[in-house]
Scaffold this active site. Structure first.
Site, PDB file in Angstrom:
ATOM      1  N   SER A 164      -0.219   8.476  10.893  1.00 38.56           N
ATOM      2  CA  SER A 164      -1.048   9.270   9.754  1.00 38.56           C
ATOM      3  C   SER A 164      -0.285   8.986   8.775  1.00 38.56           C
ATOM      4  O   SER A 164      -0.544   7.817   7.935  1.00 38.56           O
ATOM      5  CB  SER A 164      -0.977  10.567  10.372  1.00 38.56           C
ATOM      6  OG  SER A 164      -1.291  11.459   9.859  1.00 38.56           O
ATOM      7  N   TYR A 178      -9.902   9.726   3.730  1.00 38.48           N
ATOM      8  CA  TYR A 178      -8.328   8.940   4.052  1.00 38.48           C
ATOM      9  C   TYR A 178      -8.142  10.646   4.758  1.00 38.48           C
ATOM     10  O   TYR A 178      -7.954  10.126   6.045  1.00 38.48           O
ATOM     11  CB  TYR A 178      -8.099   8.433   3.361  1.00 38.48           C
ATOM     12  CG  TYR A 178      -6.961   8.213   3.369  1.00 38.48           C
ATOM     13  CD1 TYR A 178      -6.838   7.451   3.989  1.00 38.48           C
ATOM     14  CD2 TYR A 178      -5.696   8.508   3.221  1.00 38.48           C
ATOM     15  CE1 TYR A 178      -5.822   6.109   4.636  1.00 38.48           C
ATOM     16  CE2 TYR A 178      -4.502   7.796   3.732  1.00 38.48           C
ATOM     17  CZ  TYR A 178      -4.129   6.929   4.631  1.00 38.48           C
ATOM     18  OH  TYR A 178      -3.216   6.663   4.801  1.00 38.48           O
ATOM     19  N   LYS A 182      -7.339  10.839   8.306  1.00 40.85           N
ATOM     20  CA  LYS A 182      -5.439  11.438   8.912  1.00 40.85           C
ATOM     21  C   LYS A 182      -5.592  12.898   9.867  1.00 40.85           C
ATOM     22  O   LYS A 182      -4.904  12.968  11.159  1.00 40.85           O
ATOM     23  CB  LYS A 182      -4.617  11.293   7.854  1.00 40.85           C
ATOM     24  CG  LYS A 182      -4.975   9.656   7.720  1.00 40.85           C
ATOM     25  CD  LYS A 182      -4.228   8.697   8.999  1.00 40.85           C
ATOM     26  CE  LYS A 182      -3.979   7.120   8.078  1.00 40.85           C
ATOM     27  NZ  LYS A 182      -3.583   6.718   8.671  1.00 40.85           N
TER      28      LYS A 182
HETATM   29  N1  LIG Z   1       1.810   2.429   3.331  1.00 39.64           N
HETATM   30  C1  LIG Z   1       1.547   3.706   2.716  1.00 39.64           C
HETATM   31  O1  LIG Z   1       1.646   4.011   1.568  1.00 39.64           O
HETATM   32  C2  LIG Z   1       1.219   4.234   3.740  1.00 39.64           C
HETATM   33  C3  LIG Z   1       0.597   5.880   3.526  1.00 39.64           C
HETATM   34  C4  LIG Z   1       0.603   6.853   4.630  1.00 39.64           C
HETATM   35  C5  LIG Z   1      -0.252   5.712   5.555  1.00 39.64           C
HETATM   36  N2  LIG Z   1      -0.343   5.300   5.870  1.00 39.64           N
HETATM   37  C6  LIG Z   1      -0.986   4.133   6.946  1.00 39.64           C
HETATM   38  O2  LIG Z   1       0.077   2.898   7.538  1.00 39.64           O
HETATM   39  C7  LIG Z   1      -0.756   2.543   8.260  1.00 39.64           C
HETATM   40  C8  LIG Z   1      -0.895   0.825   7.570  1.00 39.64           C
HETATM   41  O3  LIG Z   1      -0.554   0.556   6.966  1.00 39.64           O
HETATM   42  P1  LIG Z   1      -0.025  -0.380   5.880  1.00 39.64           P
HETATM   43  O4  LIG Z   1       0.403   0.950   5.266  1.00 39.64           O
HETATM   44  O5  LIG Z   1       1.186  -1.027   6.670  1.00 39.64           O
HETATM   45  O6  LIG Z   1      -0.999  -1.277   4.863  1.00 39.64           O
HETATM   46  P2  LIG Z   1      -1.120  -3.193   5.466  1.00 39.64           P
HETATM   47  O7  LIG Z   1       0.169  -3.303   5.295  1.00 39.64           O
HETATM   48  O8  LIG Z   1      -2.446  -3.004   4.484  1.00 39.64           O
HETATM   49  O9  LIG Z   1      -1.651  -2.314   7.214  1.00 39.64           O
HETATM   50  C9  LIG Z   1      -2.647  -2.292   7.789  1.00 39.64           C
HETATM   51  C10 LIG Z   1      -2.884  -3.189   8.697  1.00 39.64           C
HETATM   52  O10 LIG Z   1      -3.857  -2.777   9.897  1.00 39.64           O
HETATM   53  C11 LIG Z   1      -4.732  -3.938   9.650  1.00 39.64           C
HETATM   54  N3  LIG Z   1      -5.885  -3.008   9.873  1.00 39.64           N
HETATM   55  C12 LIG Z   1      -7.155  -3.075   9.011  1.00 39.64           C
HETATM   56  N4  LIG Z   1      -8.460  -2.075  10.051  1.00 39.64           N
HETATM   57  C13 LIG Z   1      -8.112  -3.253  10.713  1.00 39.64           C
HETATM   58  C14 LIG Z   1      -9.314  -2.766  12.400  1.00 39.64           C
HETATM   59  N5  LIG Z   1      -9.607  -2.518  11.741  1.00 39.64           N
HETATM   60  N6  LIG Z   1      -8.528  -3.523  13.103  1.00 39.64           N
HETATM   61  C15 LIG Z   1      -7.377  -3.884  13.086  1.00 39.64           C
HETATM   62  N7  LIG Z   1      -6.471  -4.134  12.071  1.00 39.64           N
HETATM   63  C16 LIG Z   1      -6.578  -3.236  11.227  1.00 39.64           C
HETATM   64  C17 LIG Z   1      -4.701  -4.722   8.833  1.00 39.64           C
HETATM   65  O11 LIG Z   1      -5.257  -5.868   8.726  1.00 39.64           O
HETATM   66  P3  LIG Z   1      -6.646  -6.482   8.263  1.00 39.64           P
HETATM   67  O12 LIG Z   1      -5.960  -7.800   7.196  1.00 39.64           O
HETATM   68  O13 LIG Z   1      -7.370  -7.166   9.767  1.00 39.64           O
HETATM   69  O14 LIG Z   1      -6.864  -6.093   7.252  1.00 39.64           O
HETATM   70  C18 LIG Z   1      -3.464  -4.734   8.055  1.00 39.64           C
HETATM   71  O15 LIG Z   1      -2.471  -5.772   9.107  1.00 39.64           O
HETATM   72  C19 LIG Z   1      -2.319   2.490   8.055  1.00 39.64           C
HETATM   73  O16 LIG Z   1      -2.643   3.600   8.892  1.00 39.64           O
HETATM   74  C20 LIG Z   1      -2.055   3.660   6.843  1.00 39.64           C
HETATM   75  O17 LIG Z   1      -2.739   4.857   6.093  1.00 39.64           O
HETATM   76  C21 LIG Z   1       0.468   3.826   4.592  1.00 39.64           C
END
Ligand SMILES: NC(=O)c1ccc[n+]([C@@H]2O[C@H](COP(=O)([O-])OP(=O)(O)OC[C@H]3O[C@@H](n4cnc5c(N)ncnc54)[C@H](OP(=O)(O)O)[C@@H]3O)[C@@H](O)[C@H]2O)c1
Length: 307
Positions: A164, A178, A182
């Site tokens: 989340s 967003y 979540k």
């Molecule tokens: N980083 C933060 O600060 C943070 C904070 C709170 C929550 N989150 C949550 O953590 C999770 C992971 O994000 P992250 O921070 O690691 O960012 P990230 O590095 O951008 O990773 C997100 C991954 O999700 C994939 N993705 C996006 N849309 C998709 C789809 N329709 N089907 C399959 N894969 C898909 C992307 O691959 P593609 O190359 O295919 O787009 C990417 O590899 C997310 O749910 C995000 O909302 C992150």
């Protein structure tokens, strides 16, 4: 090559075929089998690395197999399988879960991690932009849970970790869409947890603060296309949020290790806040909520009708 290995091949490529043969020979290996969405970068990739280092086996899924292979190339081997899965496409969920079962025989830990950010004042966001976000960030979680749960019920065990956000507990400017996705993940997880606990399945939502991933990278983050004059003085969403990219204090590798720990707990947390920035926001927000609840206790109870 057997019919089963042939069936897996077009979906997955060489590592999964190798994994299949290895698993068949290995027999009863007690390591956990992980199924991770969006494993090609950030928290998903870091969780795959942590699980592999812990001796578990991982089905790493994503929209782009080359990206997945590249992200995890140093760990490629018999314990790692790559499977195509765009979580927004409901039709891809079942073949992906089937491929995981064919490769490793079960799914012990499902990590619904795939997601992206869409930022902008609510009035500036179009319905299409919001629906697309929901298709990945909420319906994506739903599609994969719906497909993996029958497997876990049959096993009478399983862990689901839904990623989340801090924005899944607290509302922030520009985060209407967003946060809505979540909060929806939180509600789905908390409710389904009651339904599946009798089958040995436990669900944890994870609420990260800022982690240094590709989430806010200019290639991934989406911003409202339209602009309303009244909001201009408040600054654009892009100016505000893009500045955090590369400066987030959360370390995805450390979060990956924590998720491995949580997956191994008999009684995992239902909601886990990740990062001191998130903790610093969530604690006062929950305390304020409790105080407001107490302040209006009499008013809340005044709606009861006569029995
Ligand atoms: N980083 C933060 O600060 C943070 C904070 C709170 C929550 N989150 C949550 O953590 C999770 C992971 O994000 P992250 O921070 O690691 O960012 P990230 O590095 O951008 O990773 C997100 C991954 O999700 C994939 N993705 C996006 N849309 C998709 C789809 N329709 N089907 C399959 N894969 C898909 C992307 O691959 P593609 O190359 O295919 O787009 C990417 O590899 C997310 O749910 C995000 O909302 C992150």
């Amino acid at each position: 090559m057997s019919d089963l290995a042939n069936a897996i091949a077009p979906l997955t490529g060489e590592p999964l075929r190798q994994a299949f043969f290895q698993t068949s020979k290995a027999g009863s290996n007690m390591s956990k089998i992980w199924f991770i969405t969006g494993a090609g970068s950030g928290i998903g990739a870091a969780t795959a690395v942590a699980a592999l280092k812990a001796g578990d086996r991982v089905v790493a899924t994503g929209r782009n197999l080359d990206k997945l292979r590249n992200a995890l190339r140093d760990l490629a081997g018999n314990n790692l399988a790559f499977v195509q899965l765009d979580v927004a496409d409901e039709a891809q969920a079942k073949p992906a879960v089937d491929a995981a079962i064919k490769a490793f025989g079960r799914i012990d830990v499902l990590v619904n991690n795939a997601g992206y950010s869409l930022l902008g004042n609510f009035e500036e966001l179009s319905t299409v932009e919001i629906e697309k976000l929901m298709a990945t960030n909420f319906y994506g979680v739903m599609h994969v849970m719906r497909t993996a749960l029958p497997v876990m019920r049959k096993q009478r065990s399983g862990r689901i970790i839904n990623i989340s956000s801090l924005a899944g507990i607290v509302g922030f400017k520009h985060c209407g869409a967003y946060s809505a996705a979540k909060f929806a993940v939180e509600g789905l997880s908390a409710s389904v947890a009651h339904e599946v606990e009798p089958f040995g399945i436990k669900i944890t939502t994870v609420e990260p603060g800022f982690f240094r991933t590709d989430l806010l990278d200019v290639r991934n983050a989406k911003y409202a296309r339209s602009s309303i004059e009244d909001y201009v003085a408040g600054g654009t969403a892009e100016n505000m949020w893009s500045g955090y990219h590369g400066a987030q204090q959360g370390d995805p590798a450390k979060l990956g290790d924590i998720l491995v720990k949580i997956a191994g707990m008999d009684n995992p947390p239902k909601q886990f806040v990740a990062g001191s920035d998130a903790f610093a926001v969530v604690k006062p927000a929950l305390e304020a909520r409790l105080e407001e609840l107490r302040t209006y206790e009499d008013l809340s109870k005044s709606t009861d009708g006569s029995v």
